[in-house]
Design a protein around this motif. Sequence first.
Motif, PDB file in Angstrom:
ATOM      1  N   SER A  36     -16.485  30.348  14.013  1.00  0.00           N
ATOM      2  CA  SER A  36     -17.052  30.638  12.694  1.00  0.00           C
ATOM      3  C   SER A  36     -18.585  30.679  12.757  1.00  0.00           C
ATOM      4  CB  SER A  36     -16.575  29.608  11.660  1.00  0.00           C
ATOM      5  OG  SER A  36     -17.049  28.305  11.939  1.00  0.00           O
ATOM      6  N   TYR A 107     -16.220  27.724   8.818  1.00  0.00           N
ATOM      7  CA  TYR A 107     -17.232  28.254   7.912  1.00  0.00           C
ATOM      8  C   TYR A 107     -17.066  29.754   7.736  1.00  0.00           C
ATOM      9  CZ  TYR A 107     -19.186  23.656   8.508  1.00  0.00           C
ATOM     10  OH  TYR A 107     -19.340  22.282   8.517  1.00  0.00           O
ATOM     11  N   GLU A 108     -17.115  30.200   6.480  1.00  0.00           N
ATOM     12  CA  GLU A 108     -16.993  31.625   6.182  1.00  0.00           C
ATOM     13  C   GLU A 108     -18.202  32.378   6.741  1.00  0.00           C
ATOM     14  OE1 GLU A 108     -14.344  33.091   4.785  1.00  0.00           O
ATOM     15  OE2 GLU A 108     -13.395  31.113   4.798  1.00  0.00           O
ATOM     16  N   TYR A 132     -15.009  25.097  -1.956  1.00  0.00           N
ATOM     17  CA  TYR A 132     -14.482  25.166  -0.598  1.00  0.00           C
ATOM     18  C   TYR A 132     -12.966  25.135  -0.591  1.00  0.00           C
ATOM     19  CZ  TYR A 132     -14.386  20.096  -1.446  1.00  0.00           C
ATOM     20  OH  TYR A 132     -14.175  18.852  -1.997  1.00  0.00           O
ATOM     21  N   LEU A 218     -17.323  28.837   0.471  1.00  0.00           N
ATOM     22  CA  LEU A 218     -17.991  29.309   1.684  1.00  0.00           C
ATOM     23  C   LEU A 218     -17.566  28.547   2.934  1.00  0.00           C
ATOM     24  CD1 LEU A 218     -21.631  29.880   0.343  1.00  0.00           C
ATOM     25  CD2 LEU A 218     -19.818  31.577   0.697  1.00  0.00           C
ATOM     26  N   LYS A 220     -14.143  25.946   4.874  1.00  0.00           N
ATOM     27  CA  LYS A 220     -12.820  25.324   4.840  1.00  0.00           C
ATOM     28  C   LYS A 220     -12.958  23.908   5.389  1.00  0.00           C
ATOM     29  CE  LYS A 220     -10.523  29.757   5.514  1.00  0.00           C
ATOM     30  NZ  LYS A 220      -9.694  30.607   6.438  1.00  0.00           N
TER      31      LYS A 220
END
Length: 338
Positions: A36, A107-108, A132, A218, A220
Amino acid sequence: MSAHRRKRSTELAKPKVTICIPTIGRLTYLGETLKSLESQTLQDYEVLILDSGSPEEAARVFREIAAADGRRRVVRSERVPMFANFNVGLREARGEYVAFFHDDDVYEPDFLSRSVELLDRNPRAGFAGSNYMIIDAEGRNEGLRRLIKKTEVRPGREFILEVMQSGRNPVPLPGVVFRREAFSESGFDERLSMHFGDYSVLMEIAERWDVLLIREPLMKLRLHGKNASNIPMTESVSLLRNAFEKYLGDFGARWPADIEFLSAMKAAARKAYRRMLLWGWISAASEAEGTGCVRGLNAAGSIRLARILSILNRAGLPQRRRHAILAPLVRQMGRSIS
């Protein structure tokens, strides 16, 4: 090259963001975190792997990860507490902003770019955090945490009261991008507990800075092991009370003239304890836990409420029935207002 030009060249070389990855050698989920990281749409960053006394096998993996990208380096120390390790990262950080990517979260791609964009536009905001997703140990989606209703800049002290009133932190520490300037010279308070210590970190910054809240999820957050999200409510409330009492004492020392706001925080915290223990009684997994919540309400000064719950028990509303009847109702109410 003149001294001025050398200084300017060094400034240009500084990354926009320093990403710290604190670790004690856990490798189980690190690959997902690194993936990520590599997928971030903002690539102007450096990476510090904060190796806190990990075993040699893990340390070797960290060295290999750093060698694969010139923006990465390992900062190794003897085993230290969590916030002491975070301070190692702050001391080494060169970026304008600092984020702490925990080695088990995901992380997005827009996590950095969205946060930094908004922080650049709002120079009075000390940090940014978002809603989140929650995933389990295997990465399965367990839902969206939507404590932030809209993207906005919130006055810092308003944010502090919200945390005190709800007993919840809308932006967990792994999902925060900090303005480096917002930290005091001493950085993180190394006396803080790993349980709810993040509340104190964010509230202390919010004493002097605004807070940037982002509605879109934005990151997880992975829940596994024993943390404040999956321990009995009586233990969780006790840990939260300890964290709040320390924070309130420290606030009083920093702001001795701000008696009115301190009193408002104390009143808000008492309401949070009462609400959390009531929910603990409703959703208790055992009669012993439910009884513990009633005792906690008594200790917190909610004597009348504790008596009512005791009467309901004696009137034929034992744990298994209240959990079946009341817990789904309360959860539905929570979803309807989230």
